[in-house]
Design a protein around this motif. Structure first.
Motif, PDB file in Angstrom:
ATOM      1  N   TYR A  56      35.029  37.200  44.727  1.00  0.00           N
ATOM      2  CA  TYR A  56      35.217  36.941  46.152  1.00  0.00           C
ATOM      3  C   TYR A  56      36.497  37.609  46.657  1.00  0.00           C
ATOM      4  O   TYR A  56      37.012  38.534  46.044  1.00  0.00           O
ATOM      5  CB  TYR A  56      35.251  35.436  46.404  1.00  0.00           C
ATOM      6  N   ASP A  57      37.012  37.113  47.742  1.00  0.00           N
ATOM      7  CA  ASP A  57      38.232  37.657  48.340  1.00  0.00           C
ATOM      8  C   ASP A  57      39.499  37.247  47.582  1.00  0.00           C
ATOM      9  O   ASP A  57      40.601  37.509  48.044  1.00  0.00           O
ATOM     10  CB  ASP A  57      38.355  37.202  49.797  1.00  0.00           C
ATOM     11  N   PHE A  58      39.321  36.602  46.451  1.00  0.00           N
ATOM     12  CA  PHE A  58      40.473  36.143  45.684  1.00  0.00           C
ATOM     13  C   PHE A  58      41.395  37.302  45.310  1.00  0.00           C
ATOM     14  O   PHE A  58      42.600  37.209  45.446  1.00  0.00           O
ATOM     15  CB  PHE A  58      39.984  35.417  44.424  1.00  0.00           C
ATOM     16  N   ILE A  59      40.837  38.407  44.860  1.00  0.00           N
ATOM     17  CA  ILE A  59      41.631  39.566  44.446  1.00  0.00           C
ATOM     18  C   ILE A  59      42.430  40.099  45.635  1.00  0.00           C
ATOM     19  O   ILE A  59      43.620  40.382  45.512  1.00  0.00           O
ATOM     20  CB  ILE A  59      40.729  40.685  43.871  1.00  0.00           C
ATOM     21  N   ARG A  60      41.772  40.228  46.770  1.00  0.00           N
ATOM     22  CA  ARG A  60      42.455  40.721  47.978  1.00  0.00           C
ATOM     23  C   ARG A  60      43.616  39.798  48.351  1.00  0.00           C
ATOM     24  O   ARG A  60      44.728  40.254  48.605  1.00  0.00           O
ATOM     25  CB  ARG A  60      41.456  40.816  49.127  1.00  0.00           C
ATOM     26  N   LEU A  61      43.362  38.493  48.357  1.00  0.00           N
ATOM     27  CA  LEU A  61      44.419  37.542  48.691  1.00  0.00           C
ATOM     28  C   LEU A  61      45.544  37.577  47.666  1.00  0.00           C
ATOM     29  O   LEU A  61      46.718  37.540  48.011  1.00  0.00           O
ATOM     30  CB  LEU A  61      43.851  36.124  48.777  1.00  0.00           C
TER      31      LEU A  61
END
Length: 189
Positions: A56-61
């Motif tokens: 999910y967007d975890f890497i981006r965050l």
């Protein structure tokens, strides 16, 4: 109602039943695996995919936080949509006495072998959750997959365990509310 059925219902103290919607779906009721086991193993109602949080967007965050970039409200909104536990259905409900609770816990092998965790540590199933109007009291196990790959849970696979326990009330307790719905309905947010 037959007299024998009426007597049986009045003598029940605690246990499990299949949610009526899934009566013909081959649901397995929770069971203990050994004579000294405290927990009743719960089984998945259906095949279920627990996606890795890394998809999910975890890497981006994580990258934004690591590089000390300010996060926007849009970042928080996206994170809240995707970085949350999934509810694995069991097709089972539990009945118990008014002074009892069913505590849901992870299987000890899940975090080590599969990267699956119960994010709130334990789940609490109150006696008045049984047969609630929203979902008939179906029990779900909250899970997060923090491992690097998706995990497929097969129908009938053991996913968590439940332990019936009595509880005590504090002096002066005056709780008088009535359950209005199902999962998460007794409090705000």
């Amino acid at each position: 109602m037959e007299l024998s059925k009426l007597l049986e219902d009045t003598m029940k103290t605690r246990g499990f039943e299949i949610v009526s919607t899934y009566m013909n779906d081959g649901i397995t009721l929770p069971e203990r695996q050994t004579k000294n086991a405290a927990g009743y193993d719960f089984f998945a109602r259906e095949d279920f995919v627990l996606k890795s949080i890394w998809r999910y967007d975890f890497i981006r965050l994580f990258r934004l936080i690591k590089n000390e970039h300010p996060l926007t409200q849009e970042d928080f909104t996206r994170a809240n949509k995707t970085l949350k536990p999934l509810l694995v259905p069991t097709g089972v409900k539990a009945y118990m006495q008014d002074n009892e609770v069913l505590i849901l816990a992870n299987r000890s092998s899940n975090p080590l072998k599969r990267g699956l965790v119960v994010p709130n540590g334990i789940g609490v199933i109150d006696a008045d959750y049984y047969d609630n109007p929203s979902n008939e009291g179906e029990i779900f196990i909250q899970m997060v997959n923090w491992g690097p790959k998706d995990v497929v849970i097969q129908k009938g696979e053991r996913i968590g365990q439940g332990i019936f326990m009595p509880y005590l009330l504090a002096d002066g307790d005056h709780a008088s509310g009535e359950r209005q719905a199902g999962f998460g309905s007794t409090g705000r947010a």
